[in-house]
Design an enzyme around this catalytic site. Structure first.
Site, PDB file in Angstrom:
ATOM      1  N   LYS A 178       0.876  -1.188   0.000  1.00  0.00           N
ATOM      2  CA  LYS A 178       0.000   0.000   0.000  1.00  0.00           C
ATOM      3  C   LYS A 178       0.910   1.234   0.000  1.00  0.00           C
ATOM      4  CE  LYS A 178      -2.980   3.258   1.182  1.00  0.00           C
ATOM      5  NZ  LYS A 178      -1.986   4.364   1.173  1.00  0.00           N
ATOM      6  N   GLU A 254       9.371   1.373  11.160  1.00  0.00           N
ATOM      7  CA  GLU A 254      10.496   2.290  10.936  1.00  0.00           C
ATOM      8  C   GLU A 254       9.896   3.690  10.962  1.00  0.00           C
ATOM      9  OE1 GLU A 254      12.501   4.838   9.535  1.00  0.00           O
ATOM     10  OE2 GLU A 254      12.584   3.909   7.556  1.00  0.00           O
ATOM     11  N   CYS A 288      13.836  10.304   7.096  1.00  0.00           N
ATOM     12  CA  CYS A 288      13.823  10.043   8.551  1.00  0.00           C
ATOM     13  C   CYS A 288      15.225  10.109   9.136  1.00  0.00           C
ATOM     14  CB  CYS A 288      13.259   8.659   8.834  1.00  0.00           C
ATOM     15  SG  CYS A 288      11.630   8.449   8.179  1.00  0.00           S
TER      16      CYS A 288
HETATM   17  C1  SIN Z   1      13.671   7.035   5.365  1.00  0.00           C
HETATM   18  O1  SIN Z   1      13.681   8.239   5.346  1.00  0.00           O
HETATM   19  O2  SIN Z   1      12.780   6.434   5.973  1.00  0.00           O
HETATM   20  C2  SIN Z   1      14.679   6.177   4.654  1.00  0.00           C
HETATM   21  C3  SIN Z   1      15.991   6.805   4.481  1.00  0.00           C
HETATM   22  C4  SIN Z   1      17.033   5.897   3.893  1.00  0.00           C
HETATM   23  O3  SIN Z   1      16.756   4.739   3.553  1.00  0.00           O
HETATM   24  O4  SIN Z   1      18.166   6.336   3.795  1.00  0.00           O
END
Ligand code: SIN
Length: 481
Positions: A178, A254, A288
């Site tokens: 999704k 995550e 992230c």
């Molecule tokens: C993310 O921002 O969740 C992933 C970043 C990454 O894989 O480097």
């Protein structure tokens, strides 16, 4: 919309391209121009159930294929992604605003998870345990968990899918993906390539919807889904965990981060500036693992702020499809409002703008450096998810560690120092799942990606990634004379 052979606007379920039962669609917009680029089928819970049923029906036969057969399908899919690299990258830039150079990089990064797990598929070894009794033999095998669902974010329209479905497909699970409503086109494009690669009907399914909460609820509550992997915000992760409790669904979450980037007085300042630019402005600050707080020691504070501000001023902002552009737009109005709110709050609490500090046209915001930041500011506690770098000051190593760990999050962290003993001390003291030491870019398919505390749990990529899609089964053979 430019010509692109990978554009699909219907969902992919049980080997068929299908419309929502309701016939509804939703619009996908290019954040750089504000223009609608496609209308995509808008599925609901009943449609989602059909996709889950298809994945469930396809599971036994797929589970029973050999690792080599699964690896071969995955390898074909990987090759197709690379063959279509340019088209996938342009699609990604158009729907999420990421600059083309980064989108091209994401195709390589995303495809690498499929290549890696195609190889890992053949290495899901079990164990023979020395027996506790003369007439028994103890064996451990690993088996596919069953139907796996992946709920993925808009900031990595391709790589966050492949990082989840790679280990699932390698382990023998069937999947329901999704993608977010902002970036369904890249997800459908790779579903099309999965079809071309030859995955049997029902093994790989992709459902699109503007109603993420309804679809999320179905994926959590449906007993046929045995595993859910989610990348997104911490508040949404908590809701999914709550909704998954009645079925005790296996989860990988995550979630958000609040990455510190520490510059010690013995650091190579030029390298630290480069690392901070790479980490802070990747995807316009919308990852992230982007730096959220820059912490700089007294002795080098002014030098770092000056050099960093100069480098930030040189970044070229614009439509990611245009040549040499390094920073694109925010994903939407909500994202832009959050950036504005954080900057206004920081200024009101004493921050000094040394670069940027203002919105540009549309969804663009000028890359910004805020000196004299302090822990009372909103940006110190919350992920800004935009092109703003607050710079805090510290005096001692202990203070830097205390400031860095003073957050509910624990995903990525970074620091720069030339002192080997300090590097070990600080790396061990940081309460984060990932630490970059003299390095601002640490993501790769060969290393474990994931966080601690309210950044979630589970690890993606690497040799550890498979474990989250497999059950461990212990078999005791008795009556052996
Ligand atoms: C993310 O921002 O969740 C992933 C970043 C990454 O894989 O480097």
């Amino acid at each position: 919309m430019e010509q692109n052979s990978l554009i699909r606007t219907e969902a992919y379920v049980n080997g068929q391209w299908v419309k929502a039962g309701s016939g509804k669609t939703f619009a996908v917009t290019n954040p750089a121009t504000g223009k609608v680029i496609a209308s995509v089928t808008d599925m609901d819970r009943a449609d989602t159930r059909r996709a889950i049923d298809a994945a469930h029906a396809a599971w036994p036969a797929y589970r029973d294929t050999t690792a080599k057969e699964r690896a071969s399908l995955m390898r074909t899919w990987f090759n197709l992604m690379l063959e279509h690299k340019e088209e996938l990258a342009r699609l990604m830039t158009m729907e999420c605003g990421k600059v083309l150079q980064e989108s091209l990089g994401e195709v390589d990064y995303g495809a690498s998870f499929i290549e890696w797990f195609a190889e890992e598929a053949k290495r899901t070894y079990g164990d023979v345990i020395p027996s506790y009794s003369r007439d028994r033999r103890l064996v451990v095998i690993k088996q596919s968990v069953g139907v796996a669902a992946a709920i993925t974010p808009w900031n990595f329209p391709l790589a966050m899918i492949t990082r989840k479905v790679g280990p699932a497909l390698a382990a023998g699970s069937t999947v329901v993906v999704k993608p977010p409503s902002e970036t369904p086109l890249t997800a459908l494009a790779i579903a099309y390539l999965a079809e071309k690669a030859g995955f049997p009907p029902g093994v790989y399914n992709t459902i699109t919807s503007s109603n993420s909460s309804d679809i999320g609820k179905e994926l959590c509550e449906n007993t046929k889904v045995r595993k859910l992997s989610f990348t997104g915000s911490t508040p949404v992760g908590k809701i999914l965990m709550e909704q998954s409790a009645p079925t005790l669904k296996k989860l990988s979450l995550e979630l958000g981060g609040n990455a510190p980037f520490i510059v010690f007085e013995d650091a190579d300042i030029e390298a630290a500036v480069k690392g901070a630019i790479l980490s802070k402005f990747r995807n316009n600050g919308q990852t992230c693992v982007c730096v959220n707080r820059v912490l700089v020691q007294d002795q080098v504070y002014d030098e770092f702020v000056e050099k960093f501000s100069e480098a930030v001023a040189a970044l070229k902002v614009g439509n990611g499809l245009e040549k040499d552009v390094q920073v694109g737009p925010l994903i939407n109005e909500k994202g832009l409002e959050k950036v504005k709110e954080h900057v206004e709050d920081a200024i009101a609490k004493g921050a000094r703008v040394t670069e940027g500090g203002k919105p540009l046209d549309g969804l663009f915001y000028k890359p910004t450096v805020l000196a004299d930041a302090n822990p009372g500011m909103l940006i110190s506690r919350e992920e800004v998810f935009g092109p703003v770098a607050p710079v805090f000051r510290f005096s001692t190593e202990e203070e830097a560690i205390q400031l860095a760990n003073d957050t509910a999050y624990g995903l990525a962290s970074y620091f720069y120092s030339k002192d080997v003993a300090r590097c070990w001390r600080v790396a061990e003291a940081l309460e984060y799942g990932m630490v970059g030491i003299n390095e601002g870019m640490i993501s790769t398919e060969v290393a474990p990606f994931g966080g601690m505390k309210e950044s979630g749990f589970g690890r993606e990529g690497s040799k550890y990634g498979m474990d989250y899609f497999m059950e461990i089964k212990y078999m005791c053979f008795g009556g052996i004379k």
